[in-house]
Design an enzyme around this catalytic site. Sequence first.
Site, PDB file in Angstrom:
ATOM      1  N   HIS A 180       1.917   1.672  -8.922  1.00 23.82           N
ATOM      2  CA  HIS A 180       2.933   1.553  -9.968  1.00 23.82           C
ATOM      3  C   HIS A 180       4.314   1.246  -9.394  1.00 23.82           C
ATOM      4  O   HIS A 180       5.160   0.682 -10.090  1.00 23.82           O
ATOM      5  CB  HIS A 180       2.982   2.846 -10.782  1.00 23.82           C
ATOM      6  CG  HIS A 180       3.804   2.749 -12.023  1.00 23.82           C
ATOM      7  ND1 HIS A 180       3.423   1.999 -13.119  1.00 23.82           N
ATOM      8  CD2 HIS A 180       5.015   3.299 -12.351  1.00 23.82           C
ATOM      9  CE1 HIS A 180       4.338   2.098 -14.066  1.00 23.82           C
ATOM     10  NE2 HIS A 180       5.320   2.873 -13.626  1.00 23.82           N
ATOM     11  N   SER A 193       8.292  -0.708 -15.617  1.00 25.25           N
ATOM     12  CA  SER A 193       7.833   0.630 -15.972  1.00 25.25           C
ATOM     13  C   SER A 193       8.363   1.015 -17.371  1.00 25.25           C
ATOM     14  O   SER A 193       8.108   0.301 -18.340  1.00 25.25           O
ATOM     15  CB  SER A 193       8.268   1.624 -14.885  1.00 25.25           C
ATOM     16  OG  SER A 193       7.708   2.894 -15.080  1.00 25.25           O
ATOM     17  N   ASP A 204      -2.789   0.185 -10.134  1.00 30.88           N
ATOM     18  CA  ASP A 204      -1.783   1.000 -10.817  1.00 30.88           C
ATOM     19  C   ASP A 204      -2.518   2.054 -11.641  1.00 30.88           C
ATOM     20  O   ASP A 204      -3.224   1.733 -12.595  1.00 30.88           O
ATOM     21  CB  ASP A 204      -0.923   0.102 -11.711  1.00 30.88           C
ATOM     22  CG  ASP A 204       0.252   0.830 -12.353  1.00 30.88           C
ATOM     23  OD1 ASP A 204       0.206   2.066 -12.471  1.00 30.88           O
ATOM     24  OD2 ASP A 204       1.214   0.148 -12.755  1.00 30.88           O
TER      25      ASP A 204
END
Length: 369
Positions: free
Chosen positions: A344, A172, A314
Amino acid sequence: MVRIVPSARRTRAPAKLDGRSTPDIAMSLVTTASPLTTADTYTPAADSDAPPAVRGELVINLPMRHAGQRELRLRYELVGAEQAPVVFVAGGISAHRHLAASAVFPEKGWVEGLVGAGRALDPASRRLLAFDFLGADGSLDAPIDTADQADAIAALLDALGIARLHGFVGYSYGALVGLQFASRHAARLHTLVAVSGAHRAHPYAAAWRALQRRAVALGQLQCAEHHGLALARQFAMLSYRTPEEFSERFDAPPELINGRVRVAAEDYLDAAGAQYVARTPVNAYLRLSESIDLHRIDPAAVAVPTVVVAVEGDRLVPLADLVSLVEGLGPRGSLRVLRSPFGHDAFLKEIDRIDAILTTALRTTGETA
């Protein structure tokens, strides 16, 4: 180099892993503000299988991209066998320096399942380094660029006497920082693994975050900023996960409570908001959320082998963006695609699948599968 000042506990200063100096154009702008840093170091007994562990702080002067020269405090944790290859690990904006429980730091870490015996991130065979992101304590009220985070990591490596990382594993926001590090400090990195992070913020995701920050601002106007932060986190949970997961977990009829409708997911969202508020300063959230949207690099500038991991579904980092990133990386880039209902957040849930990718990506000469 920054000198380590140990505490009163049993100590051993971190070993210098490579005596060579590694010049870097970006790093030439970074100077330490103080020659001293505090460290809490643990060396296990000779008959113990526990790896050495150190947790410390240092102060640097950093020319920030959007905020000028700043004096900043870095907080780090380093765990693993001395002389083992060093891997830097970074997560989302809520992540911190403590990856997983160890003999000396037994509290639960943020990426517990991926660190341990037999894993790619095994402290018996890797030295694992992590830090608290700039701005994570809420004290830095200024725009923070992922380039600033990358330069801070380079300064930390200097302080610890680490000339080069064997790997950088970023999830991320950590993937964005890893891409910046690979772009700005390529001579100091062998391999990058970037999970659910691209070369730019997708406009759809940036719009989500802008609305989340507005929720915080509305809370601040009402002298209830923590309520605004909780609501922002609840919005975020919808973007982290997928409709498929919510359909499976929360497909129950709504309830009427005191004349109001309450849907099945609200307890989950309320808990997520409350937990986040309890551990996150409002200013830290705002500035690190902005940092995601400030992020932009040229993939062609990434000069190290890079494994990009995408997750179908995602909603924050679409597969198409990661395909574009890998195309821009050219022969240095490779793409792995996961199918997961966790969107995600798959990097926190698909432990075995992520570990298999890391095992291959971080394999050193002489290691076998």
